[in-house]
Design an enzyme around this catalytic site. Sequence first.
Site, PDB file in Angstrom:
ATOM      1  N   HIS A 196       3.340   3.269  -8.785  1.00  0.00           N
ATOM      2  CA  HIS A 196       3.233   1.839  -9.089  1.00  0.00           C
ATOM      3  C   HIS A 196       4.510   1.338  -9.777  1.00  0.00           C
ATOM      4  O   HIS A 196       4.991   0.237  -9.496  1.00  0.00           O
ATOM      5  CB  HIS A 196       2.019   1.579  -9.976  1.00  0.00           C
ATOM      6  CG  HIS A 196       0.710   1.928  -9.326  1.00  0.00           C
ATOM      7  ND1 HIS A 196       0.331   1.430  -8.091  1.00  0.00           N
ATOM      8  CD2 HIS A 196      -0.313   2.728  -9.728  1.00  0.00           C
ATOM      9  CE1 HIS A 196      -0.863   1.906  -7.774  1.00  0.00           C
ATOM     10  NE2 HIS A 196      -1.269   2.702  -8.754  1.00  0.00           N
ATOM     11  N   ASP A 239       0.819  -1.204   0.000  1.00  0.00           N
ATOM     12  CA  ASP A 239       0.000   0.000   0.000  1.00  0.00           C
ATOM     13  C   ASP A 239       0.862   1.268   0.000  1.00  0.00           C
ATOM     14  O   ASP A 239       1.940   1.290   0.591  1.00  0.00           O
ATOM     15  CB  ASP A 239      -0.902  -0.015   1.247  1.00  0.00           C
ATOM     16  CG  ASP A 239      -2.057   0.957   1.136  1.00  0.00           C
ATOM     17  OD1 ASP A 239      -2.330   1.443   0.019  1.00  0.00           O
ATOM     18  OD2 ASP A 239      -2.699   1.231   2.169  1.00  0.00           O
ATOM     19  N   LEU A 277      11.545 -20.350  -3.722  1.00  0.00           N
ATOM     20  CA  LEU A 277      10.467 -19.542  -3.160  1.00  0.00           C
ATOM     21  C   LEU A 277       9.292 -19.569  -4.132  1.00  0.00           C
ATOM     22  O   LEU A 277       9.488 -19.521  -5.345  1.00  0.00           O
ATOM     23  CB  LEU A 277      10.933 -18.086  -2.957  1.00  0.00           C
ATOM     24  CG  LEU A 277       9.855 -17.058  -2.610  1.00  0.00           C
ATOM     25  CD1 LEU A 277       9.380 -17.237  -1.161  1.00  0.00           C
ATOM     26  CD2 LEU A 277      10.355 -15.624  -2.814  1.00  0.00           C
TER      27      LEU A 277
END
Length: 246
Positions: free
Chosen positions: A38, A21, A132
């Site tokens: 972004h 956020d 991962l």
Amino acid sequence: MSLKDQLNIQKLPKHIAVIMDGNGRWAKGKGKFRIFGHQNGVKAVKETAEACAEIGVQYLTLYAFSTENWSRPKDEVNALMELLVSTIRKETKTLMKNNIRLEAIGDINDLPAKCQRELGEAIDETKGNTRLTMILALSYSAKWDMINAIKHIALEAKEGKVAIENIDTAMVDKFLSTKDYPHPELMIRTSGEQRISNFLLWELAYSELYFTPKLWPDFNREDLYQAILDYQQRERRFGKTSEQLA
């Protein structure tokens, strides 16, 4: 001693979830358009994923685009979709280099065809990676996911495949889009906001929640280590008493 050196590798969360956020506010603070935030948030994604892979975290789920985000201004949504496509295309080599598998949850069919294609190709190319698993929550809503699970369970009951009295938490888990992953032990949210925002509502039932005022583009591996250190200092009782754990 560095923050990384202070980590107890034996007590790492297996799965970390992140609400990324603050991109828009970060850009606004610099007098830029929201998409600039972004774009700069991609760096934080790379740094967080690489840091998780290095220390041994096995799963990382990133809340990249919620179903509610579709209601944002059309220009911003279109720019976000273009950014998603270009980032996936550009960063697939980095995922391969770091042995990171890419997966996605959410109503993927709502994404533009170009996004679906690039995402599918990246998922297929990285499916053999084992260090991962990075899960992108795209066009995702926890309520949407839970409603879908309820519908599937109701259909199973209607067809006589399951008895209503046998419906339990394990069965609900089985029908969620997150069925292949362990529930997150740690959820991090940046930007100072302190809410879950329709993210993994079922899965976060016993997660430790960590909120930081850092805006997502400024979040780095040191911030990740700090969050994990905070997590490692907490007592996770799951309804039991401290004496029982001891």
